[in-house]
Design a protein around this motif. Structure first.
Motif, PDB file in Angstrom:
ATOM      1  N   LEU A   1     -10.884 -25.581 -19.602  1.00  0.00           N
ATOM      2  CA  LEU A   1     -11.738 -26.219 -18.603  1.00  0.00           C
ATOM      3  C   LEU A   1     -13.214 -26.161 -18.978  1.00  0.00           C
ATOM      4  O   LEU A   1     -13.940 -27.149 -18.815  1.00  0.00           O
TER       5      LEU A   1
ATOM      6  N   LEU B   1     -15.736 -29.308 -19.142  1.00  0.00           N
ATOM      7  CA  LEU B   1     -16.898 -29.291 -18.226  1.00  0.00           C
ATOM      8  C   LEU B   1     -18.182 -29.573 -18.997  1.00  0.00           C
ATOM      9  O   LEU B   1     -19.010 -30.366 -18.586  1.00  0.00           O
ATOM     10  N   TYR B   2     -18.375 -28.925 -20.165  1.00  0.00           N
ATOM     11  CA  TYR B   2     -19.639 -29.190 -20.863  1.00  0.00           C
ATOM     12  C   TYR B   2     -19.683 -30.600 -21.427  1.00  0.00           C
ATOM     13  O   TYR B   2     -20.740 -31.231 -21.465  1.00  0.00           O
TER      14      TYR B   2
ATOM     15  N   LYS C   1     -18.419 -33.141 -19.932  1.00  0.00           N
ATOM     16  CA  LYS C   1     -18.754 -33.973 -18.766  1.00  0.00           C
ATOM     17  C   LYS C   1     -20.259 -33.906 -18.469  1.00  0.00           C
ATOM     18  O   LYS C   1     -20.910 -34.945 -18.268  1.00  0.00           O
ATOM     19  N   ALA C   2     -20.823 -32.698 -18.438  1.00  0.00           N
ATOM     20  CA  ALA C   2     -22.241 -32.539 -18.095  1.00  0.00           C
ATOM     21  C   ALA C   2     -23.116 -33.241 -19.134  1.00  0.00           C
ATOM     22  O   ALA C   2     -24.157 -33.814 -18.815  1.00  0.00           O
TER      23      ALA C   2
ATOM     24  N   ASP D   1     -23.042 -36.923 -18.420  1.00  0.00           N
ATOM     25  CA  ASP D   1     -23.872 -37.206 -17.239  1.00  0.00           C
ATOM     26  C   ASP D   1     -25.357 -37.231 -17.589  1.00  0.00           C
ATOM     27  O   ASP D   1     -26.127 -37.961 -16.979  1.00  0.00           O
TER      28      ASP D   1
ATOM     29  N   SER E   1      -5.368 -27.508 -15.988  1.00  0.00           N
ATOM     30  CA  SER E   1      -6.544 -27.766 -15.149  1.00  0.00           C
ATOM     31  C   SER E   1      -7.517 -28.686 -15.885  1.00  0.00           C
ATOM     32  O   SER E   1      -8.221 -29.479 -15.269  1.00  0.00           O
TER      33      SER E   1
ATOM     34  N   TYR F   1      -8.820 -32.179 -14.299  1.00  0.00           N
ATOM     35  CA  TYR F   1     -10.252 -32.437 -14.165  1.00  0.00           C
ATOM     36  C   TYR F   1     -10.648 -33.714 -14.907  1.00  0.00           C
ATOM     37  O   TYR F   1     -11.346 -34.573 -14.372  1.00  0.00           O
TER      38      TYR F   1
ATOM     39  N   CYS G   1      -9.489 -36.907 -13.243  1.00  0.00           N
ATOM     40  CA  CYS G   1     -10.247 -37.085 -11.992  1.00  0.00           C
ATOM     41  C   CYS G   1     -11.644 -37.629 -12.287  1.00  0.00           C
ATOM     42  O   CYS G   1     -12.199 -38.383 -11.493  1.00  0.00           O
ATOM     43  N   LYS G   2     -12.211 -37.272 -13.449  1.00  0.00           N
ATOM     44  CA  LYS G   2     -13.567 -37.705 -13.807  1.00  0.00           C
ATOM     45  C   LYS G   2     -13.555 -38.899 -14.771  1.00  0.00           C
ATOM     46  O   LYS G   2     -14.582 -39.194 -15.402  1.00  0.00           O
TER      47      LYS G   2
END
Lengths: 285, 285
Positions: free
Chosen positions: B155, B159-160, B162-163, B166, B195, B199, B202-203
């Motif tokens: 995860l 997450l990184y 994704k960030a 963004d 997970s 994630y 979902c994104k």
């Protein structure tokens, strides 16, 4: 004869914790000694002593230990303050999680805290090291511990902390009332890389590192409130410190005048007074 | 006598790459053999052979090597396909970066690519493994290589990614026209944790793992287009493979009928024909 001052202009390179060589600068050593509270006279005495024994390639850790040894003979409470960063590092091998220490600090600052919380965000479940709140703030805290000096908290770390916050922020939780998280914290015992600081500021994150920001950094938070971990104390043995940490006693202020706890470690009456005295000096209690 | 089938019901536990013990299941071995293209008869012969020699605690890697050895004697191209995953792993120690391999795959799919790109986002500069684009798509790709099977992409990684997306998404760049990135990819030679998959879906991220998603995963992408790395070939030695990779030749199709390159490796005429034949069989060229 040792290879001392082999380079012109008396420049000696010392080995940093990260493995790079760096020119030894007496101003840096002086600053760290003064910051710990050593008087100017003691600081110059120690610097003079260290400089006479400096060798090319000596590690910052060797220099630190030497300075600490000299300082301890001159001013014990100052030496203890000087060794605070190492004391935090000792929390690692003791098995006592850094997030519990961070939680203790935030409680002392008046927050209600919970450690190791799982929160369901919009797209995933996330493990949060510390949730802390008061009337105005509900914050999630990433407590990032490295057991080596010289490692920096990098961009990837702050990026995942940001994405996690973004996934949780639109939702509400019941922490002192139903509400959304409004602060995204990262607290570490290391430094941050420059790009990490730039990114975090730009995204309104609260970043607290060993000596970042200039005011209100981890060292300040500990020293201003006397929240020293008991690994600071030189009057306790490694075994005694380990026993206390296993019981969940982390801060030396929790030990102050705690005769029952101190005696249960097998410390005799005179020894207990000595520990109490050191706690008073170290934490200003 | 070896400790075979020591548990009731004939259950033997084998050691997975991640270090966990897991019940040996002949269906799993059968599925991987059939997936590689082995006929049912050959598959059952191999399974029978393996089961007679199974021992408690045998590693999946030992079992794999044994199955490969048996398969190679029966059907060489199928054996090569079976060993594709290992061939990708061999890219690691060869020093040939996985992002270059990913870039090659995307070029074969018709994208223009650039590797190791630094892009300035709103709040930080980011290192992007591969930027790929065509008329409709401009995508940034994180190429995540692990040199051990059994490690999963987790995860924090997604997450990184994704960030980072963004932070870059609101800006425009000049890749085949001035425009913004519209796809956020992660390609890995490992599996994803559950997970992570939840994630990423979902994104709206594009996630390609070794065998995720069911269709269009990394294995499919390679096999459908014959984009096998030359580490697949059993007719070349480790030294010869290393020499080619250092020259930037990664895909075995680049070697097909490339007599000059093959002869420069010191391979004699007959050997060159043999390599060419294996390339044809392996990649369907």
């Amino acid at each position: 004869m040792p290879l001392a001052f082999p380079i012109t202009n008396g420049m000696v390179r010392i080995l940093k914790a990260g493995g790079q060589l760096e020119e030894f600068k007496q101003e840096k050593l002086e600053r760290s000694l003064l910051k710990a509270g050593a008087g100017r006279t003691i600081a110059s005495e120690i610097i003079g002593h260290i400089e006479r024994e400096l060798k090319e390639g000596m590690s910052t850790s060797q220099i630190y230990k030497h300075a600490f040894f000299l300082l301890e003979k001159k001013d014990k409470p100052v030496a203890t303050r000087y060794s605070l960063r190492r004391a935090i590092l000792e929390l690692g091998p003791s098995g006592f999680p850094f997030e519990d220490f961070v939680s203790e600090i935030l409680r002392e600052k008046g927050f209600t805290t919970e450690v190791d919380v799982t929160l369901k965000g919009e797209c995933a479940k996330h493990e949060i090291d510390v949730v802390a709140y008061n009337e105005n703030k509900l914050m999630m805290v990433e407590a990032k511990f490295h057991n080596e000096l010289g490692i920096k908290t990098d961009l990837k770390t702050i990026l995942y902390v940001k994405a996690r916050f973004d996934d949780i922020k639109p939702l509400t939780f019941n922490y002192g009332g139903v509400r959304a998280f409004n602060e995204n914290w990262i607290i570490t015992n290391t430094k941050f890389t420059e790009s990490t600081i730039g990114y975090g500021k730009c995204k309104n994150m609260i970043m607290i590192g060993w000596n970042y920001p200039g005011k209100g950094n981890l060292q300040d938070m500990i020293e201003d409130s006397g929240l020293h971990p008991l690994t600071c104390l030189s009057s306790l043995s490694q075994r005694q410190k380990g026993e206390l940490l296993r019981k969940g006693i982390v801060l030396c202020r929790k030990l102050k005048d705690n005769y029952q706890e101190l005696e249960s470690l097998g410390i005799k009456k005179g020894g207990v007074d000595e520990v109490n005295k050191e706690i008073g000096l170290v934490c200003g209690l």
